[in-house]
Design an enzyme around this catalytic site. Structure first.
Site, short mmCIF file in Angstrom:
data_model
loop_
_atom_site.label_atom_id
_atom_site.label_comp_id
_atom_site.label_asym_id
_atom_site.label_seq_id
_atom_site.Cartn_x
_atom_site.Cartn_y
_atom_site.Cartn_z
N ASP A 26 0.86 -1.17 0.00
CA ASP A 26 0.00 0.00 0.00
C ASP A 26 0.90 1.23 0.00
OD1 ASP A 26 -2.51 1.38 0.24
OD2 ASP A 26 -1.96 1.80 2.31
N ASP A 28 -0.32 5.14 0.67
CA ASP A 28 -0.65 6.10 1.72
C ASP A 28 -0.59 5.45 3.09
OD1 ASP A 28 -1.37 8.52 0.18
OD2 ASP A 28 -2.95 7.25 -0.62
#
Length: 342
Positions: A26, A28
């Site tokens: 991922d 953010d």
């Protein structure tokens, strides 16, 4: 990964970057926040890559194109190409393309990432409900997305046009704190229309399918900061996961995690990819990890010992998750977490 209920974080005698062929990272809250690299991310990823691990960046944020994301990563000191980036825009574009005719018009409520992904699938982005769209797609449009775009989506959806959403994350990390995400925008259209969109992004299967198709991963490790997207997505895809505590998940949320939100491994940041993971064992009527022993008391989690805070957290997870399986769901872990500084 087995779908049996996980009652403790797992250990690993091997360095994670060697035990898995691909990291599905991922962005953010894991690699960067507010545009700036998270501490230890750049050097950790460089070491993992040098050791032969394939790095793929998997994001529910549909705003930016893969080219733009790769450029940003490279500027941060993390060399990446567009092919290394998989977005929820790509996943939802594939989902739409399987349900509408080739070349169909799609009303876009969002940013350039959605438009590029739709064109990649041979679909035509349009801007108005009056453009006779075959579908409506909604993705994160950033803080400057005009309010009128939600009205445009509502007009089309109310007419019966199929509605799709890249993802439904209610929040998104920023350099200044937690901001509303695409899920909050989706709620606006849902309230106005009473309709439900088809959703592609994490934790749902279309995103996992898109990721595997684009990376060819055989032994993937999902690395994320969110229990309800990253970790649940790994659970749904039956692959292992590493939760890092650099984003939205805190210790209390982790202890209260239902089975589908329990990661395989827990670590502070991306340096956890470069190590093995300690075993959590049963001991003294509780669970031991490192110098800590955690137990489920009558109404709270109890913690004894000392050592690395993360070891204490792993032991507490085992006590809390096991207790939850035995019907003890209201245990207070606040004092134990405070002792760990978490």
């Amino acid at each position: 990964m087995s779908q049996s209920v996980r009652t403790r974080p797992e250990g690993s005698g091997r360095v994670l970057s060697e035990a898995y062929d691909t990291a599905l990272l991922d962005l953010d809250g894991v690699v960067y926040a507010g545009g700036n690299a998270i501490v230890h991310a750049v050097e950790s990823l460089a070491t993992a890559r040098k050791g032969g691990m394939h790095l793929a960046y998997v994001t529910n944020n549909a705003l930016r194109t893969p080219d733009a994301v790769a450029e940003h990563l490279t500027e941060l000191g993390i060399p990446a190409e567009a092919g290394d980036v998989i977005t929820s825009a790509q996943a939802v574009a594939r989902l739409i393309s399987e349900q509408v005719p080739a070349g169909a018009r799609v009303l876009v409520i969002g940013g350039e990432g959605l438009r590029v992904a739709l064109r990649e699938r041979g679909l035509e982005p349009v801007e108005s409900a009056d453009d006779d769209p075959a579908a409506v797609v909604q993705g994160f449009g950033g803080p400057d997305l005009p309010w009128g775009r939600f009205a445009e989506a509502s007009y089309a959806v109310a007419r019966g046009v199929p509605w799709f959403a890249s993802n439904t994350d209610l929040t998104i990390p920023s350099g200044r704190g937690i901001a509303p995400g695409n899920g909050a925008a989706v709620e606006v259209v849902r309230i106005a229309t009473g309709a439900e969109p088809q959703v592609a992004g994490k934790p749902l299967p279309p995103m996992h399918r898109e990721t595997i198709l684009r990376t060819g991963a055989e032994r993937p490790l999902v690395v994320g900061d969110r229990l309800d997207t990253d970790i649940e997505g790994a659970f749904n895809g039956e692959v292992d996961s590493l939760l890092v505590l650099t984003g939205v998940t805190d210790g209390a949320q982790l202890l209260a995690a239902p089975p589908q939100h329990r990661p395989t491994y827990v670590d502070a940041d991306l340096r956890g990819m470069l190590t093995g993971q300690p075993e959590v064992t049963e001991a003294d009527g509780g669970f031991r990890c490192g110098g800590w022993t955690a137990r489920a008391g009558a109404d709270r989690l109890e913690l004894d010992g000392d050592g690395e805070a993360l070891d204490g957290l792993r032991a507490l997870c085992a006590a809390a998750w096991t207790a939850a399986g035995e019907g003890m769901c209201e245990l207070d872990g606040e004092k134990a977490l405070a002792r760990l500084g978490l």
